[in-house]
Design a protein around this motif. Sequence first.
Motif, PDB file in Angstrom:
ATOM      1  N   ALA A 182       0.837  -1.205   0.000  1.00 48.36           N
ATOM      2  CA  ALA A 182       0.000   0.000   0.000  1.00 48.36           C
ATOM      3  C   ALA A 182       0.867   1.248   0.000  1.00 48.36           C
ATOM      4  CB  ALA A 182      -0.935  -0.001   1.207  1.00 48.36           C
ATOM      5  N   GLY A 183       1.984   1.203   0.725  1.00 50.87           N
ATOM      6  CA  GLY A 183       2.895   2.334   0.779  1.00 50.87           C
ATOM      7  C   GLY A 183       3.477   2.698  -0.573  1.00 50.87           C
ATOM      8  N   LEU A 184       3.787   1.677  -1.376  1.00 60.45           N
ATOM      9  CA  LEU A 184       4.301   1.939  -2.729  1.00 60.45           C
ATOM     10  C   LEU A 184       3.273   2.711  -3.544  1.00 60.45           C
ATOM     11  CD1 LEU A 184       5.913  -1.511  -3.614  1.00 60.45           C
ATOM     12  CD2 LEU A 184       7.104   0.626  -3.081  1.00 60.45           C
ATOM     13  N   ASP A 185       2.023   2.281  -3.483  1.00 58.98           N
ATOM     14  CA  ASP A 185       0.959   2.958  -4.228  1.00 58.98           C
ATOM     15  C   ASP A 185       0.789   4.403  -3.767  1.00 58.98           C
ATOM     16  OD1 ASP A 185       0.471   0.621  -5.666  1.00 58.98           O
ATOM     17  OD2 ASP A 185      -1.181  -0.014  -4.361  1.00 58.98           O
ATOM     18  N   VAL A 186       0.789   4.609  -2.443  1.00 54.67           N
ATOM     19  CA  VAL A 186       0.626   5.962  -1.906  1.00 54.67           C
ATOM     20  C   VAL A 186       1.824   6.839  -2.278  1.00 54.67           C
ATOM     21  CG1 VAL A 186       0.371   7.344   0.204  1.00 54.67           C
ATOM     22  CG2 VAL A 186      -0.871   5.177  -0.025  1.00 54.67           C
ATOM     23  N   ALA A 187       3.024   6.283  -2.218  1.00 52.78           N
ATOM     24  CA  ALA A 187       4.224   7.057  -2.565  1.00 52.78           C
ATOM     25  C   ALA A 187       4.178   7.521  -4.019  1.00 52.78           C
ATOM     26  CB  ALA A 187       5.478   6.221  -2.310  1.00 52.78           C
ATOM     27  N   ILE A 188       3.767   6.644  -4.908  1.00 58.23           N
ATOM     28  CA  ILE A 188       3.673   7.002  -6.328  1.00 58.23           C
ATOM     29  C   ILE A 188       2.604   8.064  -6.542  1.00 58.23           C
ATOM     30  CG2 ILE A 188       3.004   6.120  -8.608  1.00 58.23           C
ATOM     31  CD1 ILE A 188       4.399   3.437  -7.701  1.00 58.23           C
ATOM     32  N   ALA A 189       1.492   7.922  -5.840  1.00 54.61           N
ATOM     33  CA  ALA A 189       0.373   8.855  -6.020  1.00 54.61           C
ATOM     34  C   ALA A 189       0.630  10.223  -5.409  1.00 54.61           C
ATOM     35  CB  ALA A 189      -0.904   8.257  -5.426  1.00 54.61           C
ATOM     36  N   LYS A 243      14.175   8.924  -5.547  1.00 55.57           N
ATOM     37  CA  LYS A 243      14.884  10.016  -4.864  1.00 55.57           C
ATOM     38  C   LYS A 243      14.242  10.427  -3.536  1.00 55.57           C
ATOM     39  CE  LYS A 243      17.823  11.200  -8.302  1.00 55.57           C
ATOM     40  NZ  LYS A 243      18.971  10.360  -8.342  1.00 55.57           N
ATOM     41  N   ILE A 244      13.119   9.813  -3.169  1.00 58.31           N
ATOM     42  CA  ILE A 244      12.461  10.174  -1.911  1.00 58.31           C
ATOM     43  C   ILE A 244      13.292   9.622  -0.748  1.00 58.31           C
ATOM     44  CG2 ILE A 244      10.382   9.936  -0.486  1.00 58.31           C
ATOM     45  CD1 ILE A 244       8.822   9.459  -3.137  1.00 58.31           C
ATOM     46  N   PRO A 245      13.690  10.479   0.197  1.00 55.54           N
ATOM     47  CA  PRO A 245      14.462   9.984   1.335  1.00 55.54           C
ATOM     48  C   PRO A 245      13.623   9.046   2.211  1.00 55.54           C
ATOM     49  CG  PRO A 245      14.216  12.389   1.436  1.00 55.54           C
ATOM     50  CD  PRO A 245      13.482  11.922   0.241  1.00 55.54           C
ATOM     51  N   ILE A 246      14.285   7.999   2.705  1.00 52.41           N
ATOM     52  CA  ILE A 246      13.639   7.002   3.552  1.00 52.41           C
ATOM     53  C   ILE A 246      14.281   7.045   4.930  1.00 52.41           C
ATOM     54  CG2 ILE A 246      13.125   4.550   3.883  1.00 52.41           C
ATOM     55  CD1 ILE A 246      11.918   5.696   1.291  1.00 52.41           C
ATOM     56  N   ILE A 247      13.453   7.144   5.960  1.00 53.94           N
ATOM     57  CA  ILE A 247      13.921   7.041   7.340  1.00 53.94           C
ATOM     58  C   ILE A 247      13.222   5.836   7.950  1.00 53.94           C
ATOM     59  CG2 ILE A 247      13.994   8.140   9.614  1.00 53.94           C
ATOM     60  CD1 ILE A 247      14.100  10.844   8.136  1.00 53.94           C
ATOM     61  N   PHE A 248      14.016   4.893   8.410  1.00 53.51           N
ATOM     62  CA  PHE A 248      13.463   3.675   8.979  1.00 53.51           C
ATOM     63  C   PHE A 248      13.057   3.867  10.428  1.00 53.51           C
ATOM     64  CE2 PHE A 248      15.608   1.368   5.483  1.00 53.51           C
ATOM     65  CZ  PHE A 248      14.567   0.533   5.105  1.00 53.51           C
ATOM     66  N   LEU A 249      11.973   3.202  10.801  1.00 49.36           N
ATOM     67  CA  LEU A 249      11.555   3.047  12.192  1.00 49.36           C
ATOM     68  C   LEU A 249      11.788   1.585  12.541  1.00 49.36           C
ATOM     69  CD1 LEU A 249       8.124   4.915  12.109  1.00 49.36           C
ATOM     70  CD2 LEU A 249      10.257   5.749  13.088  1.00 49.36           C
ATOM     71  N   THR A 250      12.521   1.322  13.611  1.00 51.67           N
ATOM     72  CA  THR A 250      12.823  -0.062  13.947  1.00 51.67           C
ATOM     73  C   THR A 250      12.962  -0.258  15.447  1.00 51.67           C
ATOM     74  OG1 THR A 250      14.357  -1.903  13.565  1.00 51.67           O
ATOM     75  CG2 THR A 250      15.320   0.299  13.655  1.00 51.67           C
ATOM     76  N   ALA A 251      12.606  -1.446  15.898  1.00 52.34           N
ATOM     77  CA  ALA A 251      12.805  -1.815  17.301  1.00 52.34           C
ATOM     78  C   ALA A 251      14.203  -2.378  17.513  1.00 52.34           C
ATOM     79  CB  ALA A 251      11.759  -2.841  17.723  1.00 52.34           C
ATOM     80  N   LYS A 252      14.919  -2.653  16.425  1.00 55.09           N
ATOM     81  CA  LYS A 252      16.264  -3.220  16.523  1.00 55.09           C
ATOM     82  C   LYS A 252      17.277  -2.083  16.588  1.00 55.09           C
ATOM     83  CE  LYS A 252      15.136  -7.475  14.176  1.00 55.09           C
ATOM     84  NZ  LYS A 252      15.534  -8.438  13.162  1.00 55.09           N
ATOM     85  N   ALA A 253      17.912  -1.954  17.738  1.00 50.80           N
ATOM     86  CA  ALA A 253      18.803  -0.821  17.971  1.00 50.80           C
ATOM     87  C   ALA A 253      20.279  -1.183  17.866  1.00 50.80           C
ATOM     88  CB  ALA A 253      18.517  -0.219  19.340  1.00 50.80           C
ATOM     89  N   GLN A 254      20.591  -2.431  17.556  1.00 58.48           N
ATOM     90  CA  GLN A 254      21.993  -2.853  17.462  1.00 58.48           C
ATOM     91  C   GLN A 254      22.706  -2.083  16.339  1.00 58.48           C
ATOM     92  OE1 GLN A 254      23.584  -5.725  18.970  1.00 58.48           O
ATOM     93  NE2 GLN A 254      21.876  -6.202  20.311  1.00 58.48           N
ATOM     94  N   ALA A 255      23.973  -1.817  16.541  1.00 55.79           N
ATOM     95  CA  ALA A 255      24.757  -1.089  15.542  1.00 55.79           C
ATOM     96  C   ALA A 255      24.763  -1.822  14.199  1.00 55.79           C
ATOM     97  CB  ALA A 255      26.184  -0.880  16.040  1.00 55.79           C
ATOM     98  N   SER A 256      24.838  -3.146  14.227  1.00 59.00           N
ATOM     99  CA  SER A 256      24.865  -3.917  12.978  1.00 59.00           C
ATOM    100  C   SER A 256      23.548  -3.778  12.212  1.00 59.00           C
ATOM    101  CB  SER A 256      25.160  -5.390  13.257  1.00 59.00           C
ATOM    102  OG  SER A 256      24.161  -5.950  14.088  1.00 59.00           O
ATOM    103  N   ASP A 257      22.431  -3.712  12.938  1.00 60.06           N
ATOM    104  CA  ASP A 257      21.130  -3.524  12.289  1.00 60.06           C
ATOM    105  C   ASP A 257      21.052  -2.145  11.646  1.00 60.06           C
ATOM    106  OD1 ASP A 257      19.995  -6.042  13.102  1.00 60.06           O
ATOM    107  OD2 ASP A 257      19.713  -5.194  15.106  1.00 60.06           O
ATOM    108  N   ARG A 258      21.488  -1.145  12.380  1.00 59.23           N
ATOM    109  CA  ARG A 258      21.468   0.223  11.862  1.00 59.23           C
ATOM    110  C   ARG A 258      22.380   0.355  10.642  1.00 59.23           C
ATOM    111  NH1 ARG A 258      19.162   3.600  15.640  1.00 59.23           N
ATOM    112  NH2 ARG A 258      20.231   5.475  15.009  1.00 59.23           N
ATOM    113  N   ARG A 259      23.558  -0.241  10.706  1.00 54.09           N
ATOM    114  CA  ARG A 259      24.500  -0.192   9.591  1.00 54.09           C
ATOM    115  C   ARG A 259      23.883  -0.816   8.333  1.00 54.09           C
ATOM    116  NH1 ARG A 259      28.611  -1.351  12.237  1.00 54.09           N
ATOM    117  NH2 ARG A 259      28.381  -3.608  12.265  1.00 54.09           N
TER     118      ARG A 259
END
Length: 126
Positions: A39-46, A78-94
């Motif tokens: 659904a997010g893909l459709d909304v982003a395009i629209a 080109k739309i910037p993406i900011i992730f929301l995540t419960a995983k806070a480990q440095a390896s996950d963020r990297r």
Amino acid sequence: MTCRTVLLIDDETDIQTVAKIGLTLNTDWSVTTANSGEAGLDVAIATLPDVILLDVAMPGMDGLATLAALQKNPITAKIPIIFLTAKAQASDRRRLYEAGASGVITKPFDPTTLASQIAGFLAWTI
């Protein structure tokens, strides 16, 4: 203040509600939500938002698969993406940054600082 548009893609309606309140509290930003990667893909395009807040862990198309699909589409690449995540480990963020994230925000987040975190990642003024 500059009016920005934010697309929040998260399968949890509580997260959507809290984030939407936080993002519109002291800004004139407009927030649209989608409850799945598809659904997010459709909304982003629209709507062509200024930024997409994207949950990493979702059923079906997860955040990384959604990011890959957004990057492949010339309309949304080109739309910037900011992730929301419960995983806070440095390896996950990297791993998220290596995939192309403009930022990573750990859940649970503080809704009163969410807009300033996004603005900081994208060098926006609030």
